[in-house]
Design a protein around this motif. Sequence first.
Motif: not given
Length: 952
Positions: A90-105
Amino acid sequence: MNYPSQTICLSTSRFSIFFVYPSSATDLITFHTTCLTCCYLVGSETVNEILLVYCRDMIRAIRACKTAAEERAVIRKECASIRASVSDNDNDYRHRNLAKLMFIHMLGYPTHFGQMECLKLIAAPGFPEKRIGYLGLMLLLDERQEVLMLVTNSLKQYAPVFLQSYLSYILCSSNMVESENLFFVIICRDLNHTNQYIVELALCALGNICSAEMARDLAPEVERLLQFRDPNIRKKAALCSIRIVKKVPDLAENFVNPVVSLLKEKHHGVLLTAIQLCTDLCNLNEEALEFFREKCTEVLVKVLKDVVNSPYAPEYDVSGIADPFLHIRLLRLLRVLGHGDADASDSMNDILAQVATKTESNKNAGNAILYECVETIMSIEDSSGLRVLAINILGRFLSNRDNNIRYVALNMLMKAISVDDQAVQRHRATILECVKDSDASIRKRALELVYLLVNETNVKPLTKELIDYLHVSDQDFKGDLTEKICSIVEKISPDKIWYIDQMLMVLSEAGNHVKDEVWHALIVVITNASNLHGYTVRSLYKAVQTSLDRETLVRVAVWCIGEYGDMLVNGIGTLDLEEPITVTENDAVDVVELAIKHHASDLTTRAMCLIALLKLSSRFPVCSQRIKDMVVQSKGSLLLELQQRSIEFDSIIEKHQNIWSALVERMPVLDEASFSGRRNGSTSIPSTSMGSSSLPNGVVKTNAAPLVDLLDLGGGEEPPPPNTNSMMTGGNFLQDLLDVGMSPSSSQPFTNANQAQKSGTDVLLDLLSIGSPPHQNGSSTPHHDDILSINQDNNKNKTSVTPLGSLSSPSPMVDLLDGFGPTPPPPKNDAPAYPPLVAFESSSLRLMFNFTKQPGNPQTTEIEANFTNKSSNVYSDFVFQAAVPKFLQMHLEPASSNSLPGSGNDSITQKLRVTNTQHGKKAIIMRIRISYKLNNKDMLEEGQISNIPREI
């Protein structure tokens, strides 16, 4: 699917930007791109707000969790959603997913499954996608990740014309091996990008997660960017170069010439990074250091002078000082260049003096510059005048209210004292005030500095100041303060009377904080000061009247009253400085009685009181009955040690008056040098295979009762094993009293066959021993109330008492009582002879062992060690130490000398006594350590001796 419209605000300190959230998914990627672009424009302070835009709902859900389990459940749900989105590409939500991953990390949860999402974003052509992709890459990955592993020649494998096709192939492929090449291809492309902001992103990523392999392949590209037209690119390339040379020091020479041109930059950012790169190159490469000394010292001095004299510049000003960060970096680089080089140091003297005098010290930035300037002055080859200026700056720091500034000043003064002691001595009063500071770390550091400042000229005033402060210091600090005061008094003592006075004041103020070895050493000094015995016992008598709760003071006072009580009562040895006092026999006994009955007195103190009472009973006949009553009171003590001693001493007073006075003679003068050597000696050589413990002076001792030697004056000697061939006659009551190592005869009817054999020990030390186990009498012994009496057997055959003068074979220990019978002739030595053995040999030393054994005792071996110097130099402070396994017991006597002449002209001898409990089964082995000084340089030789025959 439609989404409700929503307004989002990104605020900074200067302005705010409002976004209207799209109502359809088709505009979502455009919205994300616009947000990221605006975040870049408003500055780095909005990076956290990026996470807030993309992760707002998740952050709220996590903050609403009451327990850790609820938080983990939210994280699992979000990770599952991100995995599903990754699987669907899903290219549309890739930005949001990466931002969530950074917060989870950042919360500490694993995010490895999203690493490829970072690579996909940085492979995108646009800057916004690359920016968040690189941010995630630097946060979620490091150089150890498999995704970033280098494949040799990977950057040369694909021609630039096929680069875009190759990227598309990798991003659509599931081949992980190909994915390993992806990051390098992207970095290589971005380093050559036409957009300077994308080049900066690639340099930032390379400078944060670059591995050694990556550094080797990309170093030429970074070196090329050091000459780029844009200063921001040059600055980031210099920072990236720092990581490259640290990862691969062999590449340092490639950056030496390019960095020289950067030192002439006017842009402070480029200049700052170039100076740091020069510093690292100097630390990594000696050739680079010499090159910069020759080519760049004058340039750096000129740059520092320009910065110091520069007019006000608002973009670089910090608290009225022009770019303090550049000041500090320049001073650190000059410190490296000037260290060990007189020419470079001379060229920077003037500018260092200018920095030290012109920099304001009322601001924190100015203090930071002054501290670095002082450290540079103390590190380079400098004149004494500039060093005095630097130490005066540190003295001003000590008056600062900031604890951090005072602490770093104390640390620097501890280094400066070895360079210029007199300059530091001028600030002695300020340093003493720091000892009284409320901050614990400053107190301890200042106390260590005072300890270094003490010398023969100032020891008396400094000690007085410290003892005065001891009275009002905190309980937590008294232990450290007491230890330092005692160490100062012992290290530098002008005379013994001053030493005794100071130690008595310390014992009175902080008696319970004084370690045992300190008051042991005090007693040794007292025994050696024969002209001060009367003065000492009177001083202790007066001090103990008001300080019965000071345990160590009471012990020393009781010991001295027991030894020199007659001098206390008769006023013997009165000095002119003393005030006369009148003390009666009962007054002296009162002190001991108060001590033994005091609620805070422990076993050691009470046992010493009993010994003192035994001695006073002979010195004060008028108080003998009172003393006897006090001794009898301890028969009912719950402490077995006190109960046993009271019974023994009562028997001595009542039934053995013929040896009474001889037993309680004064202690002989103790060897002060020997005690100091044992106390200051090193511990045993560590070994995993040898379990023996070592006392000072190399004496090896197994674990025994910790209180077996009250004053620790017996040299750590281990008692010899019982001699089964020696039989004690029934009338030898003196040896039974003193426990000299004679085993009872099996023919005596009152002796149990299983009775434990007694071990030999020193007579005088036996009288002072506290922790030795009580004698175990056999079950057939008919009487227990009088240990010293000789009992009648069941056949009513009386055992006659042999007169002391006719002891046929007295123990050598009896000779310590001085005068009980004639000295017996030495026994005939029928021991076998053993050839000498070269135990250890090096290029400079030879150690020979000569062995002897006593007849009838094959387990014990007497060894004479002979040390020969094979070189032409004289070895001073010669010390020999040894450690043995658990089945061996060793006693090491003092060496004949501590100086070993050269060329074998003379030798040092030292005797060892080794007892092998497994004689005939295991040979004697030992590890040795030999230390000495050669031309005032400490030398150390170690080795293992394992060539001793088993029959020895």
